[in-house]
Design a protein around this motif. Structure first.
Motif, mmCIF file in Angstrom:
data_model
loop_
_atom_site.group_PDB
_atom_site.id
_atom_site.type_symbol
_atom_site.label_atom_id
_atom_site.label_comp_id
_atom_site.label_asym_id
_atom_site.label_seq_id
_atom_site.Cartn_x
_atom_site.Cartn_y
_atom_site.Cartn_z
ATOM 1 N N THR A 119 0.868 -1.170 0.000
ATOM 2 C CA THR A 119 0.000 0.000 0.000
ATOM 3 C C THR A 119 0.908 1.224 0.000
ATOM 4 O OG1 THR A 119 0.065 0.056 2.388
ATOM 5 C CG2 THR A 119 -1.751 -1.182 1.394
ATOM 6 N N ARG A 120 0.314 2.407 -0.043
ATOM 7 C CA ARG A 120 1.154 3.599 -0.030
ATOM 8 C C ARG A 120 1.956 3.676 1.263
ATOM 9 N NH1 ARG A 120 -0.790 8.281 -4.027
ATOM 10 N NH2 ARG A 120 -0.560 6.886 -5.786
ATOM 11 N N LEU B 271 -3.273 15.643 10.744
ATOM 12 C CA LEU B 271 -4.248 16.636 11.190
ATOM 13 C C LEU B 271 -5.675 16.196 10.895
ATOM 14 C CD1 LEU B 271 -2.447 19.825 9.793
ATOM 15 C CD2 LEU B 271 -2.251 18.844 12.082
ATOM 16 N N GLU B 272 -5.854 15.601 9.717
ATOM 17 C CA GLU B 272 -7.223 15.351 9.268
ATOM 18 C C GLU B 272 -7.186 14.363 8.107
ATOM 19 O OE1 GLU B 272 -8.922 18.977 7.668
ATOM 20 O OE2 GLU B 272 -10.554 17.831 6.791
ATOM 21 N N ILE B 273 -8.213 13.508 8.004
ATOM 22 C CA ILE B 273 -8.316 12.649 6.827
ATOM 23 C C ILE B 273 -9.667 12.870 6.176
ATOM 24 C CG2 ILE B 273 -8.338 10.264 5.966
ATOM 25 C CD1 ILE B 273 -6.451 9.536 8.236
ATOM 26 N N LYS B 274 -9.629 13.272 4.908
ATOM 27 C CA LYS B 274 -10.876 13.434 4.162
ATOM 28 C C LYS B 274 -11.084 12.178 3.344
ATOM 29 C CE LYS B 274 -9.435 17.284 2.267
ATOM 30 N NZ LYS B 274 -9.301 18.390 1.307
ATOM 31 N N LYS B 275 -12.208 11.516 3.566
ATOM 32 C CA LYS B 275 -12.471 10.278 2.824
ATOM 33 C C LYS B 275 -12.721 10.586 1.358
ATOM 34 C CE LYS B 275 -13.610 6.528 5.746
ATOM 35 N NZ LYS B 275 -12.291 6.482 6.267
ATOM 36 N N LYS B 276 -12.259 9.684 0.503
ATOM 37 C CA LYS B 276 -12.613 9.821 -0.902
ATOM 38 C C LYS B 276 -14.047 9.317 -1.083
ATOM 39 C CE LYS B 276 -7.956 9.389 -2.720
ATOM 40 N NZ LYS B 276 -6.963 8.648 -3.502
ATOM 41 N N LEU C 167 -13.730 4.728 -5.344
ATOM 42 C CA LEU C 167 -12.718 3.890 -4.718
ATOM 43 C C LEU C 167 -12.414 2.597 -5.454
ATOM 44 C CD1 LEU C 167 -13.585 4.239 -0.963
ATOM 45 C CD2 LEU C 167 -11.727 5.281 -2.241
ATOM 46 N N ARG C 168 -11.168 2.208 -5.363
ATOM 47 C CA ARG C 168 -10.752 0.838 -5.619
ATOM 48 C C ARG C 168 -11.228 0.227 -6.913
ATOM 49 N NH1 ARG C 168 -7.373 -0.839 -1.856
ATOM 50 N NH2 ARG C 168 -7.849 -0.493 0.310
ATOM 51 N N GLU D 74 -8.951 10.918 -10.720
ATOM 52 C CA GLU D 74 -7.756 10.079 -10.742
ATOM 53 C C GLU D 74 -8.035 8.608 -10.427
ATOM 54 O OE1 GLU D 74 -4.003 9.073 -8.593
ATOM 55 O OE2 GLU D 74 -4.758 10.969 -7.755
ATOM 56 N N GLU D 75 -9.115 8.391 -9.662
ATOM 57 C CA GLU D 75 -9.410 7.009 -9.247
ATOM 58 C C GLU D 75 -9.733 6.108 -10.439
ATOM 59 O OE1 GLU D 75 -8.841 7.427 -6.223
ATOM 60 O OE2 GLU D 75 -9.274 9.565 -6.149
ATOM 61 N N TRP E 289 -8.230 6.321 -13.430
ATOM 62 C CA TRP E 289 -7.059 6.341 -14.304
ATOM 63 C C TRP E 289 -6.306 5.018 -14.226
ATOM 64 C CZ3 TRP E 289 -3.368 11.105 -13.736
ATOM 65 C CH2 TRP E 289 -2.136 10.832 -14.323
ATOM 66 N N GLY F 196 -1.186 5.321 -13.142
ATOM 67 C CA GLY F 196 -2.511 5.314 -12.541
ATOM 68 C C GLY F 196 -2.698 4.030 -11.747
ATOM 69 N N TYR G 222 3.686 11.246 -1.129
ATOM 70 C CA TYR G 222 2.485 11.364 -1.983
ATOM 71 C C TYR G 222 1.723 12.673 -1.783
ATOM 72 C CZ TYR G 222 3.398 6.352 -1.993
ATOM 73 O OH TYR G 222 3.992 5.135 -2.061
ATOM 74 N N GLU H 46 -4.881 5.754 -0.393
ATOM 75 C CA GLU H 46 -5.853 4.904 -1.075
ATOM 76 C C GLU H 46 -7.297 5.333 -0.822
ATOM 77 O OE1 GLU H 46 -3.242 3.667 0.498
ATOM 78 O OE2 GLU H 46 -2.300 2.147 -0.767
ATOM 79 N N ASN H 47 -7.607 5.576 0.452
ATOM 80 C CA ASN H 47 -9.003 5.813 0.799
ATOM 81 C C ASN H 47 -9.346 7.267 1.047
ATOM 82 O OD1 ASN H 47 -9.496 3.019 0.810
ATOM 83 N ND2 ASN H 47 -8.556 2.913 2.837
ATOM 84 N N GLY H 48 -8.336 8.103 1.096
ATOM 85 C CA GLY H 48 -8.633 9.483 1.410
ATOM 86 C C GLY H 48 -7.436 10.385 1.233
ATOM 87 N N TYR H 49 -7.671 11.656 1.518
ATOM 88 C CA TYR H 49 -6.597 12.641 1.480
ATOM 89 C C TYR H 49 -6.253 12.968 2.912
ATOM 90 C CZ TYR H 49 -8.151 12.926 -3.306
ATOM 91 O OH TYR H 49 -8.502 12.599 -4.591
ATOM 92 N N GLU H 50 -4.974 12.783 3.261
ATOM 93 C CA GLU H 50 -4.557 13.009 4.636
ATOM 94 C C GLU H 50 -3.804 14.317 4.722
ATOM 95 O OE1 GLU H 50 -2.353 9.843 7.053
ATOM 96 O OE2 GLU H 50 -0.865 11.411 6.781
ATOM 97 N N LEU H 51 -4.263 15.163 5.621
ATOM 98 C CA LEU H 51 -3.563 16.413 5.880
ATOM 99 C C LEU H 51 -2.569 16.143 6.994
ATOM 100 C CD1 LEU H 51 -4.308 18.891 4.315
ATOM 101 C CD2 LEU H 51 -5.738 19.631 6.187
#
Ligand SMILES: Cc1cc2nc3c(=O)[nH]c(=O)nc-3n(C[C@H](O)[C@H](O)[C@H](O)COP(=O)(O)OP(=O)(O)OC[C@H]3O[C@@H](n4cnc5c(N)ncnc54)[C@H](O)[C@@H]3O)c2cc1C
Ligand SMILES: Nc1ncnc2c1ncn2[C@@H]1O[C@H](COP(=O)(O)O)[C@@H](O)[C@H]1O
Lengths: 312, 235
Positions: A84-85, A174-179, A184-185, A234-235, A237, A242, B135, B153-158
């Protein structure tokens, strides 16, 4: 000992199944690490002999610290990390800390006379490099959704709590914004219908979307559509830069089939292409191709597939 | 703000041919270019300097031509070198060079287009003992620190880190500029340092590189009916 890690449960189970095969050939133990993942008994069902539980968030800094402390304590000879990343950040950092090599995104590995070699795609995905490790531990990452998981509920193993104090973290989340969920995927879709520059305007993407819908599949695209025109996010691509996908069926519509696009669909089961140019490279890189105008073919195809569905 | 950008010059992959007997890549006569995402890293460095002042130093594995392109885009100074090693050797070598330099921020591409290994950025940060944000599709400087929006993968992390830090960037972060003629001419006055050819110890050895076999059927269908049948049976 082989130590396996992925913060993503599915990936962890996949690499454990692969790790089990390797551990059996090397006659060694397979362990895994969990950072507050939960469902650790599944690691055991998937092949782990021991699961180390570390009470910390699965962020890169504490994961590097936590796995480092396990490396010191247990000296595994192989470290198998889910690609994974996060995994692809953690693996090279651990390798650098130990002064050893690392191979990312290995599509396969094999063992001959105790010598482990890995395979990975290089030079734009057109070539396969075979590599071996010169030092131990051998650290490599395996891509998610590439290997099958194999569960066996009767397997036994232990869960071991590892006392752990992360050192001062250099990075604060600080924060995670869900896609958005529909984005997804694409990796997990069984059918992908992809569009390329053969599509003349954004509205015409409806053709691709309707075909995907009829087939119960996901929508993909070439780089041009996502990066140059920004008609899709981008998801969607597909390709070298991609997403690398492995559906049972991949339908490429108005996509020329440049190497960088093909690099993303090497693992697809069947590739079908619709292209107006008889010399388009995709027609040599597909299983079934048809030469013609997508604006004529796709609507008819949708109609036929709909009818077929109705008649069943 | 002293910014270092790590750049690799690579073969233009589309021009690489396959030797029909050995199936090995043929690179003789193939043109070279800057690895795609490294240009995004460079562009971002130049934008930060334009906004906050400072200096952009590019460390380039490659030729003088690569350095000229980088300087024309807007870097202030370039170091060029060649290396024969893997990611371990390269990162260790770069860390050795950088640790004696003054810097606040190091930028890398998320991956190089030929190797696609995603390793050098994280390794370099680890070797230097500094924070790393991988990334990043957006970065912003804050007092003494940096905030990056990381594309996961699932989101954008600040995420936030103190400087000095290393950031690896994705292609989404910006659109690299194309230098003007004036900039190209102006670049000839800028400093290029050559540090020679390094051969540090590797951690992995490449045994072979061969073209991927194409195992597709390549059947051309005659009509849409056949196409529909194929799709129904293969899905
Ligand atoms: C470092 C790097 C990374 C890259 N990564 C990726 C990647 O991840 N993914 C990716 O896709 N690309 C990637 N590319 C870009 C890639 O090289 C191609 O430029 C891109 O894939 C082309 O997109 P396309 O096939 O949609 O467009 P084109 O190449 O323009 O092809 C359009 C096709 O549509 C056909 N067509 C036109 N009209 C019709 C019609 N009416 N009916 C039917 N067919 C029609 C044409 O015959 C043509 O074959 C990368 C490039 C580089 C340099
Ligand atoms: N030999 C090198 N010299 C300078 N920078 C490099 C070198 N190799 C890789 N990089 C940088 O590290 C990033 C990741 O490369 P890689 O680990 O090869 O995928 C690239 O985008 C560059 O910014």
């Amino acid at each position: 000992m082989i130590l396996a890690f992925s913060e993503d449960l599915e990936t962890a189970l996949e690499i454990l199944a692969k790790g089990r095969e390797l551990a059996d050939s090397l006659k060694t133990e397979l362990a895994s690490v969990s950072f507050r993942q939960g469902s650790e008994e599944k690691h055991i069902e998937s092949g782990a002999d021991r699961v180390f539980l570390i009470d910390s968030e699965p962020h890169a800094d504490p994961v590097v610290d936590g796995i480092s402390s396990l490396l010191e304590q247990f000296k595994p000879e192989t470290l198998l990390i889910g690609g994974t990343r996060l995994g692809k950040e953690v693996a090279p950092r651990l390798a650098q800390k130990l002064g050893v090599g690392c191979a990312t995104d290995c599509i396969d590995f094999s063992l001959e006379e105790k010598q482990l070699t890995i395979k990975r795609l290089v030079l734009g995905g057109r070539f396969i490099a075979v590599q071996r490790f010169l030092k131990k531990p051998r650290i490599f990452t395996l891509p998610p959704r590439k290997f099958e998981k194999k569960m066996d509920k009767s397997r036994k193993g232990e869960l071991i709590k590892i006392p752990f104090m992360p050192s001062a973290q250099k990075v604060q989340v600080l924060e995670i914004k869900k896609k958005a969920p529909q984005e997804l995927r694409i990796e997990e879709a069984d059918v992908i219908v992809s569009g390329g520059r053969g599509i003349k305007k954004k509205e015409d993407l409806k053709l691709i979307e309707s075909l995907a819908q009829v087939l119960g599949g996901a929508v993909g695209c070439s780089r041009s559509i996502a990066a140059d025109f920004k008609w899709l996010s981008e998801e969607h691509w597909v390709g070298l830069s991609g997403h690398k996908v492995k559906p049972k069926l991949y339908v490429a519509i108005g996509i020329s089939g440049q190497v960088q696009h093909i690099a993303g669909i090497r693992e697809a089961g069947t590739i079908v292409a619709i292209n107006s140019d008889p010399n388009a490279p995709i027609l040599k890189a597909c299983d079934y191709g048809i030469v013609g105008d997508l604006y004529e073919i796709v609507p008819k195809l949708i109609e036929m597939l709909r009818k077929n569905d109705g008649s069943r | 703000m002293d910014i270092i950008v790590c750049i690799k010059q690579i073969y233009d992959l589309a021009q690489i041919k396959v030797d029909s007997a050995s199936r090995r890549p043929v690179t003789e006569g193939v043109a070279k270019k800057l690895s795609d995402f490294d240009k995004n890293a460079l562009e971002e460095a130049i934008r930060i300097r334009e906004k906050h002042g400072g200096k952009v130093l590019a460390i380039i594995r490659g030729t003088k031509d690569a350095a000229k392109e980088v300087l024309a885009m807007g870097a202030d100074e370039a170091v060029i070198y060649e290396i024969e090693s893997d990611s371990l050797g390269t990162a260790t070598f770069l860390a050795g060079m950088i640790q004696n330099m003054k810097y606040d921020l190091i930028l890398c591409g998320e991956a190089s287009i030929d190797e696609y290994s995603f390793q050098i950025g994280p390794r370099l940060a680890q070797a230097l003992g500094i924070a790393v944000l991988t990334y990043a599709r957006r970065i912003e400087l804050k007092e003494g620190g940096i905030v990056g929006e990381r594309d996961l993968e699932n989101g954008y992390e600040l995420a936030e880190a103190k400087l000095p830090a290393l950031v690896t960037v994705t292609k989404d972060i910006n659109e690299p500029r194309i230098p003007t003629l004036v900039q190209i001419l102006g670049a000839s006055k800028k400093k290029i340092t050559e540090t020679g050819h390094a051969k540090p110890e590797s951690g992995v050895e490449t045994l072979s590189i061969q073209a991927v076999e194409m195992k597709r059927k390549g059947i051309i269908l005659k009509d849409i009916g056949e196409l529909a049948r194929v799709i129904i049976s293969e899905k």
